[in-house]
Design a protein around this motif. Structure first.
Motif, PDB file in Angstrom:
ATOM      1  N   UNK A  63       0.934  -0.823  -0.087  1.00  0.00           N
ATOM      2  CA  UNK A  63      -0.406  -0.091   0.187  1.00  0.00           C
ATOM      3  C   UNK A  63       0.665   0.987  -0.172  1.00  0.00           C
ATOM      4  N   UNK A  64       1.666   0.952   0.779  1.00  0.00           N
ATOM      5  CA  UNK A  64       3.011   2.594   0.950  1.00  0.00           C
ATOM      6  C   UNK A  64       4.516   1.743   0.400  1.00  0.00           C
ATOM      7  N   UNK A  65       4.585   2.892  -0.516  1.00  0.00           N
ATOM      8  CA  UNK A  65       5.816   2.686  -0.964  1.00  0.00           C
ATOM      9  C   UNK A  65       7.407   3.773  -0.540  1.00  0.00           C
ATOM     10  N   UNK A  66       8.280   2.599   0.144  1.00  0.00           N
ATOM     11  CA  UNK A  66       9.478   3.084   0.930  1.00  0.00           C
ATOM     12  C   UNK A  66      10.319   3.118   0.072  1.00  0.00           C
ATOM     13  N   UNK A  67      10.395   3.119  -1.490  1.00  0.00           N
ATOM     14  CA  UNK A  67      11.511   2.705  -2.151  1.00  0.00           C
ATOM     15  C   UNK A  67      12.315   3.814  -1.850  1.00  0.00           C
ATOM     16  N   UNK A  68      13.628   3.659  -2.513  1.00  0.00           N
ATOM     17  CA  UNK A  68      14.815   4.490  -2.240  1.00  0.00           C
ATOM     18  C   UNK A  68      15.189   5.626  -1.345  1.00  0.00           C
ATOM     19  N   UNK A  69      14.493   4.776  -0.096  1.00  0.00           N
ATOM     20  CA  UNK A  69      14.424   5.548   1.736  1.00  0.00           C
ATOM     21  C   UNK A  69      15.237   4.271   2.592  1.00  0.00           C
TER      22      UNK A  69
END
Length: 254
Positions: free
Chosen positions: A1-7
């Motif tokens: 649901x939530x995208x934390x890619x590259x974090x």
């Protein structure tokens, strides 16, 4: 649901209970999760469980009560977009039955440890143009709970610390919130019951569960998903707020 890619997300106490559930939630959302814990056995088990899902997360053994250790580790990690201050210890006792050593031990981990991590993360987040800090508070910060003097004191400090950090770093685009769980069924609960109520574990588990108006304890995953939301861009309008996740404990027990 939530995208934390590259974090990159640092999660303290990430190898058990709520911390472990948060690690899984963040890893599934694509974050570069960095686990901090002091228990090597728990770390090994968590890494094995992550691997079984095809997930990975570097893990670091670090005593967050020691600022020099935290500084060295955070320098090694590099960019930090999200900091979840979950690590903490419990203590049972009243003001007159809590020893000075026990009181100091709780403060060193639950308060100084959070300060150490925030102290080292904020300069990194400033350079990145912003970030998110999520502190693990407790219903004990707002409700009188018997025999939890040192623990309640420490969580009250976290509640106040959250507001202070949120206010001070608005201009730096650093959000800071806290989550206040009620009773959550973690391995700590099972260990506590086995140690203090041998032979009556189920009876006491049921009794503790019923202190939540909703009639049960929470699960680590439920807390982890709330933490994920508050640290995501979908919550970018939220700062300086504490979120009880307590089955109605605070509002419906008063």
């Amino acid at each position: 649901m939530y995208n934390l890619k590259n974090k990159t997300a640092v999660i303290t106490g990430g190898a058990s209970g709520i911390g472990k559930a948060t690690v899984f939630a963040f890893a599934r959302a694509g974050a570069n999760v960095q686990i901090i814990d002091v228990n090597q056995a728990n770390v090994d088990a968590t890494l094995a469980d992550l691997k079984s899902e095809g997930l990975t997360a570097p893990a670091h053994i670090c005593d967050i009560s020691k600022q020099t250790e935290v500084r060295k580790l955070f320098t090694t990690i590099g960019d930090i977009h999200i900091l979840v201050n979950n690590a903490g210890i419990a203590h049972i006792g009243r003001a007159d039955t809590t020893s000075e050593d026990d009181f100091q031990r709780v403060m060193d981990v639950n308060v100084k440890g959070v300060y150490n991590c925030i102290h080292e993360a904020i300069p990194i987040m400033k350079k990145l143009g912003g970030g998110v800090i999520l502190n693990m508070a407790s219903v004990a910060a707002q409700m009188g709970i018997a025999d939890r003097f040192a623990y309640s004191t420490s969580k009250g400090a976290i509640y106040a610390m959250t507001l202070s950090v949120a206010k001070d770093y608005l201009a730096d685009n650093i959000r800071c919130n806290s989550v206040s769980p009620g009773r959550v069924h973690t391995p700590f609960v099972d260990g506590f019951l086995a140690k203090n109520y041998p032979g009556k574990e189920q009876e006491m588990f049921d009794k503790l569960s019923k202190t939540q108006p909703i009639g049960r304890m929470g699960t680590p995953d439920e807390v982890g998903h709330l933490v994920l939301y508050l640290c995501s861009d979908e919550a970018s309008f939220i700062t300086g707020t504490d979120y009880p996740i307590d089955g109605g404990f605070i509002k419906l027990n008063t």
